[in-house]
Write an enzyme that holds these catalytic residues in place. Structure first.
Site, PDB file in Angstrom:
ATOM      1  N   GLU A  38      -9.269  -6.138   5.615  1.00 45.16           N
ATOM      2  CA  GLU A  38      -8.994  -4.802   6.304  1.00 45.16           C
ATOM      3  C   GLU A  38      -9.546  -4.532   6.476  1.00 45.16           C
ATOM      4  OE1 GLU A  38      -6.969  -2.828   2.561  1.00 45.16           O
ATOM      5  OE2 GLU A  38      -8.615  -3.689   1.379  1.00 45.16           O
TER       6      GLU A  38
ATOM      7  N   CYS B 213       0.087  -8.036   3.315  1.00 43.35           N
ATOM      8  CA  CYS B 213       1.379  -7.477   2.407  1.00 43.35           C
ATOM      9  C   CYS B 213       0.752  -5.473   3.286  1.00 43.35           C
ATOM     10  CB  CYS B 213       0.166  -7.399   1.066  1.00 43.35           C
ATOM     11  SG  CYS B 213      -1.549  -6.418   0.956  1.00 43.35           S
TER      12      CYS B 213
END
Ligand code: PEP
Ligand code: MG
Length: 756
Positions: free
Chosen positions: A605, A676
């Site tokens: 991330e 995701c």
């Protein structure tokens, strides 16, 4: 003139206004005063007629409002619009562009200073001051006007978005009114707008003395009990149709009402001589203000809850009725704030949409709307009730937009979209047990994200092959204290059991940024760059150890757990986690529990993690790309900040090439890659992710059928070819266009809207 003081005063007053009319009037009055000029006027763009119209003035004749209009390039105002620059003239009448408008009665005015009003690169109007005498306005006056125009452009634009220009001077409003809000719950809906009047604000209660202490205390307690019963009943009503997590929200309300402090403090205030209503007001306000002052959005949202509960109790004390007759047709509920109990009251009606003037995607209202499948748009700002009530509106929950007073053509278009979506959903049901496999046999896993916005059962019902992201912070957020090891074990086991033997990727506690715990508040200057995810848990290692122990224990009978670490930015974090994991396993084994070591992976991330994949790969078993955060950190865009959120785009060339790089690198190190974030359910992006060879896509369960349809329609070869083409593009819009053309060609055009 004291410019700073005048500016401050104007902004202070402007903050208390909600209608465009009032705001415009305030600006012209105060600016005229502060500049000692003889006239101050505002002209705004009338986009329908493509000209500039006088909308407010102090000094010119009132009858000129709405009448004086000019095209770009016409008159002095039109000239400013054309040049988009300031015009400061000793005598306006001598300028070649000067045009005389008899309606204004302005033949006496000579000095002229006009400044463009620009909001987000777009010219929205012109602010003008004029003087009787022949004189140039000085540098200080010029600077003052520029500052006012720059500072008020934003609020003016927002207010104008909500009240069409024509409505400012006319009063009636049957015009379509498009308003942008914040995403609450997806879907497209159409219905008549019903306004739910707020409970009478407790803050409006005047302090009054108590006549009979015992009577007031009984009155308060009876009201409190009645509200508790209502909430209990609303919760029970929804118990079978929503998940446990969502149902637990009713528990949060009851818990707040059971709070001894609220009862004790109110009773004490009554005993000091205040009426029940006044005492309640003081207690509720002191609690709500404590929440108000918290920096983070989740805790601030709790202030709304406290005030709402206070208002409900007050309504009982005051026997105030705010109910509406439940319409016997599809309807959209509009309110300043809606509580979950109010929504529950409409659960078996034809409620198709919820629009709140306040609130965010973290509000409990949004959580419940998602669980019920009702479209929701939050935080649209104040809107005048009389202009929209009982009118038909269309809602686009995907884009967080609502169009009030929707015309025939607009309604028709939205009805078409709704029926298209219904056909699509029905048609996709048959895909449930088929694999997500391309025509040339490339297989992708489709998993569900569970937690705040989803649930266990929607995933199972839609053929999710596992859980790709279990957001473990959600049960933490819905609790009133840190959940114990046993409580956590119980919750995790339920999810693992529901999906066994399929894998469940449980992410360790990811709080910080916009996710905070009601019972562990902290304030940071830059929360997104602060104590987030694994940084927080490593620094609070006993909380972390408890969670790891609970995960391991929950997994004992199912063995389908994978542990995933959020916000990893350096290898040391993974090393520290691995030693905590080891410690937890040793502890549990010494307690006689035969736990096994699950696979461990990290979320990618943060850009730094992407650049050190080689080192991270040696330490972990899999990676999962969190495209939501990765996009925000790569582009340096906070997507919850309306000023820059338009710059947030997963189809940005930098984002696409980064994700492509991650997929390639991960495969080079023989790691499986999943994605995701929201990107996994954007139909256009799915083609690219397919082309990159991402092994697993994890998304909100409701999107699984659509994504499966895309994968089963397109070939892997086609997707790879398209990716090569896309990687050469420079701009987001060209990329989206290319991908949508591909979706069209493949007969998937019905998906284009939902993905945007
Ligand atoms: C992400 O960042 O993409 C992600 C899935 O995590 P979250 O949205 O919970 O921050
Ligand atoms: Mg994230």
């Amino acid at each position: 003139m004291e410019p700073l003081q005048a500016l401050r005063k104007i902004f202070q007053e402007a903050g208390e206004l909600s209608s465009a009319d009032e705001l415009l009037h305030l600006i012209v009055t105060r600016v005229k005063q502060a500049t000692h000029s003889d006239v101050c006027s505002i002209y705004l763009a009338d986009e329908n007629k493509q000209d500039w119209v006088l909308v407010a003035t102090e000094g010119l004749s009132d009858s000129a409002i709405g009448q004086v209009r000019m095209h770009t390039g016409e008159g002095l105002v039109g000239y400013i619009c054309q040049q988009q620059s300031i015009l400061n003239l000793k005598n306006g009448a001598t300028h070649p562009n000067y045009r005389y408008f008899p309606e204004t009665g302005e033949e006496h005015f000579a000095g002229f200073l006009g400044v463009p009003i620009i909001s987000f690169r777009k010219l929205i109007g012109v602010l003008v001051i004029q003087s009787l005498s022949v004189r140039c306005f000085n540098a200080e006056e010029e600077a003052f006007l520029i500052t006012i125009s720059a500072q008020l452009a934003g609020p003016l634009k927002t207010t104008l978005n909500q009240e069409k220009l024509s409505a400012i001077s006319t009063d009636e409003n049957t015009e379509q009114l498009k308003v942008q809000g914040i995403k609450g719950a997806p879907g497209i809906s159409i219905g008549k707008v019903f306004f739910l009047p707020p409970f009478k604000e407790l803050t409006t209660v005047k302090d009054a003395p108590c006549v009979n202490e015992e009577f007031e205390i009984t009155l308060f307690n009876k009201a409190l009990e009645a509200v508790k019963l209502e909430i209990q009943t609303s919760g029970d009503k929804l118990a079978s149709s929503v998940s446990q997590n969502v149902h637990a929200l009713f528990g949060v309300y009851l818990m707040m009402l059971d709070n001894d402090m609220i009862v004790r403090e109110t009773e004490t205030r009554i005993r000091t001589g205040l009426s029940a209503a006044s005492a309640l007001k003081q207690t509720i306000e002191s609690h709500a203000q404590a929440f108000d002052q918290m920096e983070d959005s989740y805790l601030r949202a709790r202030a709304e809850d406290v005030r709402h509960l206070g208002a409900r109790i007050y309504a009982k004390i005051n026997t105030h009725d705010t109910s509406i007759d439940i319409p016997d047709e599809p309807f959209i509920l509009l309110a300043k704030n809606l509580s979950i109990t109010e929504i529950a009251d409409f659960s078996d009606s034809q409620l198709v949409g919820i629009v709140c003037m306040e609130g965010s995607s973290l509000s409990h209202t949004a959580v419940l709307a998602n669980a019920l499948g009702v479209t929701a748009v939050m935080g649209i700002g104040d809107i005048s009730r009389k202009k929209v009530e009982q009118q038909t509106a269309v809602m686009d929950g995907y884009r967080a937009q609502i169009i009030f007073n929707a015309g025939e053509a607009m309604q028709k278009e939205y009805k078409r979209l709704i029926s298209q979506e219904n056909i699509l959903v029905k048609g996709l049901e048959k895909l449930k047990n088929l694999p997500a496999e391309t025509s040339d046999h490339h297989r992708v896993n489709l998993y569900a994200n569970t937690g705040l916005l989803a649930d266990i059962s929607p995933g199972l019902e839609r053929g999710a092959e596992g859980v790709g992201l279990y957001r473990s912070e959600i049960p933490f957020m819905l609790h009133d204290t840190f959940p114990t090891e046993d409580e956590q074990t119980h919750i995790y086991r339920k999810v693992l059991e529901a999906y066994t033997p399929n894998p469940v990727y449980m992410r360790t506690l990811d709080i910080g940024g916009d996710k905070t715990l009601p019972y562990f508040g902290f304030t940071e200057e830059n929360p997104y760059l602060g104590w987030r995810g694994i940084r927080f848990t490593l620094d609070n290692n006993s909380i972390f150890l408890t969670q790891i122990r609970a995960l391991l224990k929950a997994n004992m009978s199912t063995e389908n757990l994978k542990i995933m670490l959020p916000m990893v930015s350096r290898v040391e974090e993974v090393d520290s986690f691995l030693s905590l994991l080891k410690q937890a396993i040793i502890q549990l084994k010494s307690e006689g529990l035969n736990v096994s070591r699950p696979s461990v992976g990290i979320m990618i991330e943060v850009p730094s993690a992407m650049m050190i994949l080689k080192h991270l790969a040696r330490r972990v078993d899999f990676i999962s790309i969190g495209s939501n955060d990765l996009t925000q950190y790569l582009l340096a865009v906070d997507r919850n900040n309306p000023k820059v959120s338009a710059l947030y785009n997963v189809l940005n060339p930098a984002v696409i090439s980064s994700i492509n790089h991650i997929a390639k690198e991960a495969h080079r190190y023989r790691l499986k890659v999943s994605l995701c974030g929201e990107m996994a359910s954007d139909p256009a992006a799915v083609i690219l992710l397919l082309g990159m060879g991402i092994d697993t896509l994890s998304m909100s369960a409701f999107n699984i059928p659509k994504v499966k349809w895309i994968i089963r329609t397109i070939s892997h070869k086609q997707a790879k070819k398209l990716l090569v083409k896309v990687l050469t593009q420079e701009k987001e819009e060209c990329i989206r266009k290319l991908l949508e053309e591909e979706l069209n060609k493949a007969g998937l055009s019905a998906l284009i809207r939902a993905g945007n």
